[in-house]
Scaffold this motif. Structure first.
Motif: not given
Length: 218
Positions: A16-32
């Motif tokens: 679950q934590v790994r999935s949450e980390i990846k979700a935040h990573a995708w958000e970073q990719l979208a912005t930066a």
């Protein structure tokens, strides 16, 4: 793209934590973009310390690998489903476009500018070859076209990228032409290069696809 599932409570929590980390990573990719991906920034968003986050991903490259693997796996599954009823090049093309439009950042992660200093592991290369094999099957099912072209002769000795697929040089040429032209269109569309030009990108994509099928390379 989550990796939660069965297992012990500890294993489920870790997934679950790994999935949450990846979700935040995708958000970073979208912005930066991928080059700015920061595990420490993700840790702050999740209320974790940097060292705590590194218990789930050893570093930036491991996290990128997970994202790239998820993206390629998603595309491979999408194209396989599109061709489930049999080799169908138009179906594959429209499935590719639909997948790309659904999540442009996912598309650009695997088909955009390479991440500086990052090298994908062999298992990701294997998934990419699976995608290409699906395309080669569809191209091989098309009727043969005109006489061989000079590049066909070149491909007869430079087909390593096809990973042993039995397609002949002319089919390899057609697959490469299909892949490069449609990816070129998608990259321009997703980057906003068609904005303000006044035409429908979907109709342009369909016209290019008709031209590719009607003007075989083999």
């Amino acid at each position: 793209m989550g990796d939660t599932g069965g297992g012990t409570p500890r294993e489920r929590y870790r997934a679950q934590v790994r999935s949450e980390i990846k979700a935040h990573a995708w958000e970073q990719l979208a912005t930066a973009g991928a080059s700015a991906l920061s595990l420490n920034a993700i840790a702050r968003q999740m209320g974790l310390s940097g060292p705590a986050l590194y218990r789930y991903f050893a570093g930036r490259d491991e996290l990128i690998t997970e994202l790239v693997r998820d993206a390629y796996r998603s595309l491979a599954d999408t194209l396989r489903a599109a061709g489930a009823a049999g080799p169908d090049l138009p179906a594959l093309a429209h499935a590719l476009r639909g997948w790309a439009l659904q999540d442009p950042q996912r598309y650009f992660l695997v088909y955009g500018t390479p991440v500086p200093g990052y090298h994908a592991p062999d298992d990701i290369t294997a998934i990419a070859r699976e995608i290409m094999a699906t395309l080669l099957d569809a191209c091989a099912a098309l009727p043969p076209g005109g006489p061989a072209k000079p590049f066909d002769t070149h491909l007869a000795e430079h087909g390593e990228w096809a990973a042993g697929h039995p397609a002949g040089p002319a089919t390899l040429h057609r697959a490469l032409t299909f892949w490069t032209r449609l990816h070129g269109l998608l990259s321009l569309e997703l980057a906003g290069q068609f904005t303000g030009m006044g035409f429908d990108p979907a109709l342009f994509f369909a016209a290019e696809l008709d031209d590719l099928i009607g003007s075989p390379q083999d």
